[in-house]
Design an enzyme around this catalytic site. Structure first.
Site, short mmCIF file in Angstrom:
data_model
loop_
_atom_site.label_atom_id
_atom_site.label_comp_id
_atom_site.label_asym_id
_atom_site.label_seq_id
_atom_site.Cartn_x
_atom_site.Cartn_y
_atom_site.Cartn_z
N ASP A 4 15.74 61.81 14.93
CA ASP A 4 15.72 62.62 16.15
C ASP A 4 14.68 63.74 16.05
O ASP A 4 14.95 64.90 16.38
CB ASP A 4 17.10 63.21 16.45
CG ASP A 4 17.22 63.73 17.88
OD1 ASP A 4 16.43 63.28 18.74
OD2 ASP A 4 18.08 64.58 18.13
N ASN B 257 -1.70 64.21 -1.98
CA ASN B 257 -1.09 63.13 -1.20
C ASN B 257 -0.05 63.64 -0.22
O ASN B 257 0.51 62.86 0.56
CB ASN B 257 -0.50 62.06 -2.12
CG ASN B 257 0.60 62.61 -3.02
OD1 ASN B 257 0.99 63.76 -2.91
ND2 ASN B 257 1.09 61.78 -3.92
N ASP C 216 11.44 70.72 -15.12
CA ASP C 216 11.26 69.83 -13.96
C ASP C 216 12.57 69.66 -13.22
O ASP C 216 13.54 69.12 -13.75
CB ASP C 216 10.71 68.48 -14.42
CG ASP C 216 10.51 67.52 -13.24
OD1 ASP C 216 10.47 68.01 -12.10
OD2 ASP C 216 10.39 66.32 -13.49
#
Length: 306
Positions: A64, A270, A303
């Site tokens: 949506d 990217n 990480d």
């Protein structure tokens, strides 16, 4: 993606304490200011696509996407190539229609908003690329100033959406670059198999021409690097990662976040919404010499993407 910091509930209500976005939503901006400069539209679409790439990589489809669910966290006025334009730093919100998906199985529930819903959703046979179509509709509106499908009622609008034939008038698009026009056509391709995925759309040549990236100050990068390599790892502190995550989300000052965001945008080639180790190392190498062995050791522990 809009952050949720805390949640509470009482006998009657459930409360979400969310990130504050003080510049309204994209719907209001479109009503007041559309059509947008290509730099402005490009910056908005890149951020939305990046957020959706992150969602899709975690098998979540939004279903949506529309102007109302894009909040504006802040606005910067930029002068670039002699042209002044605003940059909207946005947040994607409203995941009430979102769900997990299996790439081997089609979705069938008809859900979405009339102007932005994809044709295949109306046919109850779709996948996560329905989000890409919705972003295409949003881009059309930002660049043209009007929706690609128009009708006096929702029923009339949906009938036009089913055909996939949007209202394209060359005289309204003559000021838009060939790359921008091509981007709209590709996102609004009714043939789902030929429509790019969100990650493929991020590699479009339109972004290489119109995506504005802030110049990064060497001194700021040096500060980031120094803070990382000075991070001390204590295996006794078993809650270290949880504490680190809390500090990142709750204690960082807005000014610090802006500087980090600029560096992150600079190195995130990217646009997938993830800061990968290789991207970080290559980003630092553009400004200074790095100790890769030390960075590897530290990132093994801090990480948060595991």
């Amino acid at each position: 993606i809009l952050k949720i910091y805390e949640f509470y509930q009482d006998d009657k209500c459930f409360y979400l304490i969310m990130e504050y976005c003080n510049d309204g939503d994209l719907f209001d901006k479109i009503q007041k200011e559309a059509p947008f400069n290509e730099y402005t539209a490009c910056h908005v679409v890149y951020q939305i696509l990046s957020a959706i790439v992150y969602c899709h990589s975690n098998n979540i489809v939004h279903r949506d996407i529309k102007a109302d669910c894009i909040l504006i966290e802040s606005i910067e006025n930029i002068v670039h190539n002699g042209e002044e334009f605003p940059l909207f730093h946005i947040r994607l919100t409203d995941f009430s229609s979102a769900r997990s998906f299996n790439k081997k199985k089609k979705l069938t529930k008809k859900i979405g908003t009339s102007y932005f819903i994809a044709p295949e959703v109306l046919n109850r046979n779709y996948n996560e690329k329905c989000d890409v179509w919705s972003i295409g509709v949003l881009l059309f509106i930002m660049l043209c100033g009007k929706p690609p499908f128009w009708g006096e009622s929702d029923k009339e609008i949906l009938e036009k959406v089913k055909t996939g034939k949007y209202d394209w008038r060359d005289d309204e698009w003559k000021s838009i670059s060939p790359e921008g026009q091509a981007m709209v056509h590709e996102l609004l391709n009714i043939k789902v198999s030929s429509r790019p995925s969100a990650s493929e759309a991020l590699q479009h040549k339109w972004f290489s021409k119109y995506l504005y990236k802030h110049p990064v100050q060497r001194t700021k990068v040096e500060d980031f690097y120094r803070n990382i390599v000075s991070f001390k790892i204590d295996p006794v502190l078993f809650f270290q990662q949880a504490s680190l995550a809390y500090m990142v989300h709750h204690l960082a000052k807005k000014e610090d976040i802006i500087d980090i965001r600029r560096f992150y945008t600079w190195i995130d080639n990217n646009g997938d919404g993830k800061m990968e180790y290789k991207e970080i190392v290559e980003g630092f190498k553009q400004f200074l010499e790095v100790n890769e062995k030390e960075l590897t050791r530290i990132f093994k522990y801090i990480d948060q993407g595991k």
